[in-house]
Design a protein around this motif. Structure first.
Motif, PDB file in Angstrom:
ATOM      1  N   UNK A  30       0.833  -1.199   0.000  1.00 37.22           N
ATOM      2  CA  UNK A  30       0.000   0.000   0.000  1.00 37.22           C
ATOM      3  C   UNK A  30       0.870   1.252   0.000  1.00 37.22           C
ATOM      4  N   UNK A  31       0.291   2.379   0.332  1.00 34.57           N
ATOM      5  CA  UNK A  31       0.947   3.668   0.133  1.00 34.57           C
ATOM      6  C   UNK A  31       2.241   3.802   0.932  1.00 34.57           C
ATOM      7  N   UNK A  32       2.201   3.545   2.210  1.00 27.43           N
ATOM      8  CA  UNK A  32       3.408   3.563   3.026  1.00 27.43           C
ATOM      9  C   UNK A  32       3.902   4.933   3.431  1.00 27.43           C
ATOM     10  N   UNK A  33       3.210   5.997   3.053  1.00 26.26           N
ATOM     11  CA  UNK A  33       3.624   7.343   3.438  1.00 26.26           C
ATOM     12  C   UNK A  33       2.452   8.287   3.239  1.00 26.26           C
ATOM     13  N   UNK A  34       2.529   9.424   3.867  1.00 27.92           N
ATOM     14  CA  UNK A  34       1.530  10.475   3.709  1.00 27.92           C
ATOM     15  C   UNK A  34       2.261  11.802   3.593  1.00 27.92           C
ATOM     16  N   UNK A  35       1.701  12.707   2.822  1.00 25.37           N
ATOM     17  CA  UNK A  35       2.244  14.055   2.748  1.00 25.37           C
ATOM     18  C   UNK A  35       1.386  14.965   3.600  1.00 25.37           C
ATOM     19  N   UNK A  36       2.013  15.637   4.542  1.00 23.69           N
ATOM     20  CA  UNK A  36       1.310  16.499   5.488  1.00 23.69           C
ATOM     21  C   UNK A  36       1.549  17.950   5.102  1.00 23.69           C
ATOM     22  N   UNK A  37       0.466  18.681   4.932  1.00 22.63           N
ATOM     23  CA  UNK A  37       0.564  20.102   4.577  1.00 22.63           C
ATOM     24  C   UNK A  37       0.484  20.936   5.850  1.00 22.63           C
ATOM     25  N   UNK A  38       1.627  21.141   6.477  1.00 24.94           N
ATOM     26  CA  UNK A  38       1.697  21.950   7.697  1.00 24.94           C
ATOM     27  C   UNK A  38       2.591  23.152   7.444  1.00 24.94           C
TER      28      UNK A  38
END
Length: 275
Positions: A97-105
């Motif tokens: 699966x994706x294994x990562x997320x991009x966080x918009x902080x």
């Protein structure tokens, strides 16, 4: 209750490190025919081979009645979220699966979080040294007593344990700095923060904090053994991270344990295998 939380938390962290190290070693060995040896994979495996058992032994010892402190309790609670997030994302990768997320902080929020963590780390460090039973280096120069229960609280063993833990505090802290700098660079180019990268950065900073507290807490001979193994392992891992950070080496595992690493559809010409 506090002993239970510290003990179980340390066991969870130890199992996570040991599992990630084993998985990293398996990927490095299994894929080296196609992609070459991953220096990062080897370094991470060596680091986990010492840090994982350290936390396992510590957690088991705490459950058996070894000494604890409020700074140790706080450091365990602070270290769990980053470790759990990274492990869950790593399992996502294993499952394809994706294994990562991009966080918009915003940078201001990230800076506020970093400053808060730094202040908390400073308070825990001061609190640790203020503990009545805190151990300090070179105590064997002042006393030659050795506990009958086999702990390394005083004497040469205690001082060696202190120095070994403080050494990895420095090396793991430097690894965290390199990873944090990579996250800042990534934000400047992509406008987002990698959740897995941020979690791994937090893992090393909180691990350094835990070793700092362990350095002033009486341990046992088995913990000292893994602490000594951790010195050369942390040196090699720090060297690898520095090389990857400065783009001095090209490593197919340069995104630390993030992203699916699978064998290519066809074997490489030098693998000796037929398609």
């Amino acid at each position: 209750m506090m002993s239970l939380v510290i003990g179980i938390g340390s066991l969870m962290i130890g199992i996570a490190y040991a599992g990630l190290g084993t998985l990293s070693a398996w990927e490095t060995i299994n894929l080296h025919r196609y992609r070459g040896w991953s220096r990062f994979g080897i370094g991470f495996s060596l680091m986990a081979a010492s840090c994982g058992p350290h936390h396992l032994v510590h957690g088991w010892g705490v459950l058996q009645g070894e000494s604890i402190s409020y700074p140790m309790f706080a450091a365990t609670l602070i270290g769990l979220p980053a470790g759990l997030i990274f492990v869950l994302l790593r399992f996502e990768t294993v499952l394809g699966r994706q294994g990562d997320r991009w966080v918009a902080a915003s940078p201001h929020k990230v800076m506020l979080l970093a400053v808060t963590f730094t202040l908390v780390a400073g308070v825990l460090a001061a609190w640790t040294f203020a503990q009545p039973g805190a151990e300090f280096p070179f105590q064997f120069l002042c006393t030659s007593s050795v506990p009958a229960d086999g702990t390394t609280g005083t004497g040469i063993g205690g001082s060696v344990a202190f120095l070994a833990n403080m050494f990895v505090v420095i090396t793991y802290g430097m690894v965290g700095c390199y990873l944090a700098d990579r996250q800042v660079r990534s934000y400047l180019t992509s406008g987002g923060w990698s959740l897995s990268g941020a979690a791994l950065t937090g893992v090393f900073f909180t691990c350094a904090q835990m070793h700092f507290i362990d350095a002033t807490t009486p341990g046992n001979g088995l913990m000292l053994f893994f602490d000594l193994i951790g010195i050369p392992a942390s040196i090699y891992f720090l060297w690898v991270v520095k090389q990857v950070h400065s783009d001095s080496v090209m490593d197919w595992n340069r995104r630390p344990l993030v992203g699916a690493a699978a064998a290519p559809a066809r074997p490489s010409p030098w693998s000796g295998e037929r398609a």
